[in-house]
Design a protein around this motif. Structure first.
Motif, PDB file in Angstrom:
ATOM      1  N   VAL A  83     -10.348  -4.236 -21.107  1.00 12.64           N
ATOM      2  CA  VAL A  83     -10.560  -2.947 -20.452  1.00 12.64           C
ATOM      3  C   VAL A  83      -9.638  -2.837 -19.237  1.00 12.64           C
ATOM      4  O   VAL A  83      -9.626  -3.742 -18.389  1.00 12.64           O
ATOM      5  N   PRO A  84      -8.871  -1.771 -19.103  1.00 12.38           N
ATOM      6  CA  PRO A  84      -7.978  -1.630 -17.940  1.00 12.38           C
ATOM      7  C   PRO A  84      -8.779  -1.612 -16.629  1.00 12.38           C
ATOM      8  O   PRO A  84      -9.831  -0.971 -16.543  1.00 12.38           O
ATOM      9  N   VAL A  85      -8.254  -2.319 -15.628  1.00  7.60           N
ATOM     10  CA  VAL A  85      -8.884  -2.366 -14.300  1.00  7.60           C
ATOM     11  C   VAL A  85      -7.891  -1.855 -13.272  1.00  7.60           C
ATOM     12  O   VAL A  85      -6.782  -2.393 -13.135  1.00  7.60           O
ATOM     13  N   VAL A  86      -8.308  -0.808 -12.544  1.00  5.21           N
ATOM     14  CA  VAL A  86      -7.506  -0.264 -11.447  1.00  5.21           C
ATOM     15  C   VAL A  86      -8.153  -0.724 -10.147  1.00  5.21           C
ATOM     16  O   VAL A  86      -9.298  -0.367  -9.852  1.00  5.21           O
ATOM     17  N   ALA A  87      -7.424  -1.523  -9.369  1.00  8.81           N
ATOM     18  CA  ALA A  87      -7.960  -2.054  -8.112  1.00  8.81           C
ATOM     19  C   ALA A  87      -7.899  -0.980  -7.017  1.00  8.81           C
ATOM     20  O   ALA A  87      -6.923  -0.221  -6.928  1.00  8.81           O
ATOM     21  N   LEU A  88      -8.953  -0.929  -6.203  1.00  4.66           N
ATOM     22  CA  LEU A  88      -9.021  -0.005  -5.063  1.00  4.66           C
ATOM     23  C   LEU A  88      -9.041  -0.814  -3.785  1.00  4.66           C
ATOM     24  O   LEU A  88      -9.832  -1.748  -3.643  1.00  4.66           O
ATOM     25  N   SER A  89      -8.188  -0.446  -2.842  1.00  6.28           N
ATOM     26  CA  SER A  89      -8.143  -1.175  -1.567  1.00  6.28           C
ATOM     27  C   SER A  89      -7.752  -0.217  -0.445  1.00  6.28           C
ATOM     28  O   SER A  89      -7.064   0.784  -0.674  1.00  6.28           O
ATOM     29  N   MET A  90      -8.196  -0.571   0.757  1.00  7.44           N
ATOM     30  CA  MET A  90      -7.834   0.229   1.926  1.00  7.44           C
ATOM     31  C   MET A  90      -6.440  -0.147   2.429  1.00  7.44           C
ATOM     32  O   MET A  90      -5.859   0.573   3.220  1.00  7.44           O
ATOM     33  N   LYS A  91      -5.914  -1.291   1.953  1.00  4.51           N
ATOM     34  CA  LYS A  91      -4.657  -1.802   2.488  1.00  4.51           C
ATOM     35  C   LYS A  91      -3.544  -1.743   1.442  1.00  4.51           C
ATOM     36  O   LYS A  91      -3.782  -1.992   0.266  1.00  4.51           O
ATOM     37  N   ASP A  92      -2.356  -1.489   1.922  1.00  2.00           N
ATOM     38  CA  ASP A  92      -1.178  -1.563   1.077  1.00  2.00           C
ATOM     39  C   ASP A  92      -0.552  -2.934   1.299  1.00  2.00           C
ATOM     40  O   ASP A  92       0.421  -3.082   2.038  1.00  2.00           O
ATOM     41  N   ASP A  93      -1.139  -3.945   0.645  1.00  6.13           N
ATOM     42  CA  ASP A  93      -0.814  -5.349   0.904  1.00  6.13           C
ATOM     43  C   ASP A  93      -0.095  -5.934  -0.320  1.00  6.13           C
ATOM     44  O   ASP A  93      -0.670  -6.017  -1.409  1.00  6.13           O
ATOM     45  N   ALA A  94       1.150  -6.358  -0.128  1.00  4.26           N
ATOM     46  CA  ALA A  94       1.948  -6.864  -1.243  1.00  4.26           C
ATOM     47  C   ALA A  94       1.339  -8.125  -1.855  1.00  4.26           C
ATOM     48  O   ALA A  94       1.302  -8.291  -3.085  1.00  4.26           O
ATOM     49  N   LYS A  95       0.831  -9.048  -0.981  1.00  7.29           N
ATOM     50  CA  LYS A  95       0.241 -10.284  -1.511  1.00  7.29           C
ATOM     51  C   LYS A  95      -1.026  -9.984  -2.318  1.00  7.29           C
ATOM     52  O   LYS A  95      -1.276 -10.567  -3.373  1.00  7.29           O
ATOM     53  N   LEU A  96      -1.845  -9.054  -1.798  1.00  6.31           N
ATOM     54  CA  LEU A  96      -3.060  -8.680  -2.513  1.00  6.31           C
ATOM     55  C   LEU A  96      -2.712  -8.073  -3.870  1.00  6.31           C
ATOM     56  O   LEU A  96      -3.355  -8.368  -4.885  1.00  6.31           O
ATOM     57  N   LYS A  97      -1.685  -7.234  -3.877  1.00  2.36           N
ATOM     58  CA  LYS A  97      -1.259  -6.649  -5.153  1.00  2.36           C
ATOM     59  C   LYS A  97      -0.835  -7.736  -6.140  1.00  2.36           C
ATOM     60  O   LYS A  97      -1.194  -7.697  -7.325  1.00  2.36           O
ATOM     61  N   ALA A  98      -0.081  -8.716  -5.635  1.00  3.25           N
ATOM     62  CA  ALA A  98       0.377  -9.804  -6.497  1.00  3.25           C
ATOM     63  C   ALA A  98      -0.806 -10.585  -7.062  1.00  3.25           C
ATOM     64  O   ALA A  98      -0.833 -10.947  -8.250  1.00  3.25           O
ATOM     65  N   ASP A  99      -1.809 -10.854  -6.186  1.00  4.86           N
ATOM     66  CA  ASP A  99      -3.002 -11.592  -6.631  1.00  4.86           C
ATOM     67  C   ASP A  99      -3.770 -10.797  -7.694  1.00  4.86           C
ATOM     68  O   ASP A  99      -4.291 -11.363  -8.660  1.00  4.86           O
ATOM     69  N   ILE A 100      -3.859  -9.499  -7.501  1.00  7.78           N
ATOM     70  CA  ILE A 100      -4.584  -8.635  -8.444  1.00  7.78           C
ATOM     71  C   ILE A 100      -3.910  -8.656  -9.814  1.00  7.78           C
ATOM     72  O   ILE A 100      -4.563  -8.845 -10.845  1.00  7.78           O
ATOM     73  N   PHE A 101      -2.582  -8.474  -9.820  1.00  4.45           N
ATOM     74  CA  PHE A 101      -1.878  -8.479 -11.107  1.00  4.45           C
ATOM     75  C   PHE A 101      -1.930  -9.857 -11.763  1.00  4.45           C
ATOM     76  O   PHE A 101      -2.025  -9.973 -12.983  1.00  4.45           O
ATOM     77  N   SER A 102      -1.884 -10.911 -10.941  1.00  4.28           N
ATOM     78  CA  SER A 102      -1.977 -12.271 -11.466  1.00  4.28           C
ATOM     79  C   SER A 102      -3.336 -12.530 -12.105  1.00  4.28           C
ATOM     80  O   SER A 102      -3.447 -13.273 -13.094  1.00  4.28           O
ATOM     81  N   ALA A 103      -4.384 -11.904 -11.567  1.00 12.04           N
ATOM     82  CA  ALA A 103      -5.741 -12.085 -12.089  1.00 12.04           C
ATOM     83  C   ALA A 103      -6.029 -11.206 -13.297  1.00 12.04           C
ATOM     84  O   ALA A 103      -7.110 -11.313 -13.889  1.00 12.04           O
ATOM     85  N   GLY A 104      -5.096 -10.326 -13.645  1.00 11.75           N
ATOM     86  CA  GLY A 104      -5.292  -9.493 -14.834  1.00 11.75           C
ATOM     87  C   GLY A 104      -5.511  -8.030 -14.543  1.00 11.75           C
ATOM     88  O   GLY A 104      -5.876  -7.270 -15.456  1.00 11.75           O
ATOM     89  N   GLY A 105      -5.295  -7.592 -13.309  1.00 15.66           N
ATOM     90  CA  GLY A 105      -5.421  -6.176 -12.993  1.00 15.66           C
ATOM     91  C   GLY A 105      -4.298  -5.372 -13.617  1.00 15.66           C
ATOM     92  O   GLY A 105      -3.202  -5.888 -13.847  1.00 15.66           O
ATOM     93  N   ASN A 106      -4.568  -4.098 -13.870  1.00 19.97           N
ATOM     94  CA  ASN A 106      -3.586  -3.237 -14.514  1.00 19.97           C
ATOM     95  C   ASN A 106      -2.885  -2.273 -13.557  1.00 19.97           C
ATOM     96  O   ASN A 106      -1.790  -1.791 -13.844  1.00 19.97           O
ATOM     97  N   ASP A 107      -3.566  -1.947 -12.412  1.00 26.41           N
ATOM     98  CA  ASP A 107      -3.013  -0.947 -11.516  1.00 26.41           C
ATOM     99  C   ASP A 107      -3.634  -1.144 -10.128  1.00 26.41           C
ATOM    100  O   ASP A 107      -4.589  -1.915  -9.950  1.00 26.41           O
ATOM    101  N   TYR A 108      -3.093  -0.402  -9.145  1.00 23.28           N
ATOM    102  CA  TYR A 108      -3.514  -0.573  -7.754  1.00 23.28           C
ATOM    103  C   TYR A 108      -3.462   0.799  -7.071  1.00 23.28           C
ATOM    104  O   TYR A 108      -2.464   1.508  -7.178  1.00 23.28           O
ATOM    105  N   LEU A 109      -4.549   1.169  -6.406  1.00 23.02           N
ATOM    106  CA  LEU A 109      -4.597   2.440  -5.687  1.00 23.02           C
ATOM    107  C   LEU A 109      -5.104   2.221  -4.266  1.00 23.02           C
ATOM    108  O   LEU A 109      -6.029   1.427  -4.036  1.00 23.02           O
ATOM    109  N   ILE A 110      -4.474   2.947  -3.319  1.00 18.03           N
ATOM    110  CA  ILE A 110      -4.949   2.931  -1.932  1.00 18.03           C
ATOM    111  C   ILE A 110      -6.055   3.986  -1.811  1.00 18.03           C
ATOM    112  O   ILE A 110      -5.900   5.129  -2.253  1.00 18.03           O
TER     113      ILE A 110
END
Length: 337
Positions: A83-110
């Protein structure tokens, strides 16, 4: 299976009810979108299993279980791993984005995104997931269909190759097999032997006891003949009517005659009644044996069959219930010990 023309089902996992309400309002009024809200990360996995969403909006910062940990749980769970997972975060954090994609996330939204962007991403990921489900379902249906077809083809091949009454190979299979074994014997200079046999006075048995008894005699005799053959390459077939053929690759004339005698005595030992026989009170068989070492161009399978048939005729002339070997012949390098 989810219908692409029905709806996209969104599961929002976020502990902040104000964010949840804002996202709900963005989705509200969209006929093809439905949203379900889960505020408790500890129950989110169970909710996702039951709901079967087409996309998950997952907050990264929650009490008890953080978003990255929950994402990893989603990815190892069979019901949610695709199932696609779009991560939601208050921060535009490059490391967090990398961790999310590494864990299997599909997208990232502020948080909070513009409505037009949120809806576009929800629809995109949902439709990709729905197409994945459709493809997998189509492949499963195709696999099932192919398995059924293969099973049906095997069954048809078996039906085409076996005699329906006796359950042993039919004449067509016999002919295919003798041609194959002939080529092998020619290549390897090995002997090839054939036994042709008839049930003695079978017509009288059939007329006296009836066709049902005659059919049972054919079945019992076929089973007994097959039980005498121990090597995988040896073959018994129903040649036609009450006539049977046994093919013995790699066996010379004397060896084949010994097998023939075993076949004869085994059938007699069945003690199947045949009161109209002029040989004895039981069903018996007469056998003709022929053998050769095929020489390419010198002899054909039809000649081997003919010689075995002639020996069978001689067995009948000499009183039946016996094994007769075909005369030795130079033709085709006749094999004998």
């Amino acid at each position: 299976m989810v219908d692409t023309q029905d709806h996209c089902l969104v599961l929002l996992i976020d502990d902040d009810p104000m964010v949840a309400e804002a996202l709900r309002l963005m989705v509200e009024g969209e006929d093809d979108l439905r949203m379900h809200y889960c505020s408790d990360a500890s129950t989110a996995l169970d909710v996702a299993e039951q709901l079967k969403p087409t996309v998950i909006l997952l907050d990264m910062v929650m009490p008890d279980i953080d978003g990255l940990t929950l994402l990893r749980y989603l990815r190892v769970n069979e019901a949610t791993q695709s199932v696609p997972v779009v991560a939601l975060s208050m921060k535009d954090d490059a490391k967090l984005k990398a961790d999310i994609f590494s864990a299997g996330g599909n997208d990232y939204l502020i948080k909070l995104p513009e409505s037009i962007e949120l809806l576009a991403r929800i629809r995109y990921h949902s439709q990709c997931y729905i197409r994945l489900l459709q493809r997998d379902e189509a492949f499963r249906a195709l696999d099932i269909s192919q398995r059924k077809l293969a099973a049906s083809n095997i069954k048809l091949q078996q039906l085409a190759s076996m005699d329906g009454l006796t359950g042993i190979p039919n004449r067509r299979t016999f002919q295919e097999t003798i041609d194959t074994e002939w080529e092998r014997a020619t290549r390897d200079s090995d002997p090839l032997s054939l036994i042709m046999m008839d049930i003695d006075f079978f017509k009288k048995c059939n007329d006296h006891y009836g066709h049902q008894h005659g059919d049972e005699v054919l079945r019992r005799v076929a089973k007994a003949l097959a039980g005498c053959l121990k090597r995988p390459a040896d073959m018994v077939a129903r040649y036609g009517g009450e006539e049977f053929a046994v093919l013995l690759p790699g066996t010379d004339l004397d060896g084949a005659a010994n097998v023939g005698e075993q076949l004869r005595s085994t059938v007699e030992a069945l003690q199947l009644e045949n009161a109209k026989s002029q040989v004895c009170e039981w069903v018996t068989i007469s056998l003709g044996v022929a053998s050769c070492i095929p020489a390419l161009g010198d002899i054909e399978t039809e000649q081997l069959i003919k010689r075995a048939d002639e020996a069978l005729y001689e067995a009948k002339e000499q009183g039946r219930n016996r094994v007769i070997k075909a005369p030795e012949s130079a033709e085709g390098n006749s094999a004998s010990s």
